[in-house]
Design an enzyme around this catalytic site. Sequence first.
Site, PDB file in Angstrom:
ATOM      1  N   CYS A 157      -8.868 -24.270  11.053  1.00  0.00           N
ATOM      2  CA  CYS A 157      -7.890 -23.605  10.133  1.00  0.00           C
ATOM      3  C   CYS A 157      -6.672 -24.162  10.137  1.00  0.00           C
ATOM      4  CB  CYS A 157      -7.885 -22.162  10.340  1.00  0.00           C
ATOM      5  SG  CYS A 157      -6.485 -21.303   9.503  1.00  0.00           S
TER       6      CYS A 157
ATOM      7  N   CYS B  84      -6.332 -27.223   3.446  1.00  0.00           N
ATOM      8  CA  CYS B  84      -6.845 -25.865   3.687  1.00  0.00           C
ATOM      9  C   CYS B  84      -8.343 -26.063   3.652  1.00  0.00           C
ATOM     10  CB  CYS B  84      -6.428 -24.761   2.943  1.00  0.00           C
ATOM     11  SG  CYS B  84      -7.247 -23.089   3.403  1.00  0.00           S
TER      12      CYS B  84
END
Length: 264
Positions: A70, A182
């Site tokens: 992440c 992302c």
Amino acid sequence: MTIGFFDSGIGGLSVLAESLRRLPDQDYLYMADTLHVPYGSKTKDEVRGYIFEAVDRMMQQGIDALVVACNTATSIAVEELRSVYDLPIVGMEPAVKPAVEMNRATGKRVLVLATQLTLQLPRYYALVSRVDEGGIVDSLPLPELVRYCESLQFDPQVMEAYFRSKFEPYNLDDYGIIVLGCTHYPFYRNILRRMLPSHIEIVDGNAGTVRRLSALLNRFGIVGHGSGQVRFMCTGNEPAYIDKMQTALSYYETNVAQREESIS
């Protein structure tokens, strides 16, 4: 040996799929922080606390290395995680540096797609400042995209309409590369490929992250004797979300990774 993968939700499965392809002799534990997804709308201090709670649970399961799959979590906590836990830890960052290097001679710009929180963090500003000498990097927050992904919304018509509305203020002829900043966003790589001008390349940090993971495992002598088995956990302990993660990984491996390989 077990490699832990952590993300706020299903986005890190795009990185896990790359690791399963490159490191099939490892076993994996994937943890999703379902109690707090998405991270992009939370404060930095809130997210830091969520990350350490989840990683503590993963450590109790006996992981031998950790991938913080992440970008937001990496920016907020990866250095602190390395100071607390005695195991190899790999983080992620938007693939801005390779994008700038690839685009240096073209005269085109780079557009980074990421969550609002990632784009606001000092680590991202430092990255762009370090590599973007020509001032060719622009950033576009896509706050809704994580929620679309978490709901398994992959309908091409719905998503193309969403992306077109976001790209409307931009002259895409000016851009040579779009960075998926992302780990949820690579789920939409094929939809973006169909709708973007053919001269635009789409890059993410997944392959580079797994290469760093492989190098660290070798350095620490962590030899895989597994079979690519994946165990799923989530902070909310919801069986339905475990099913969702399995569905999402299968979707990514079939509809994104395989098609990407056939194109390359």
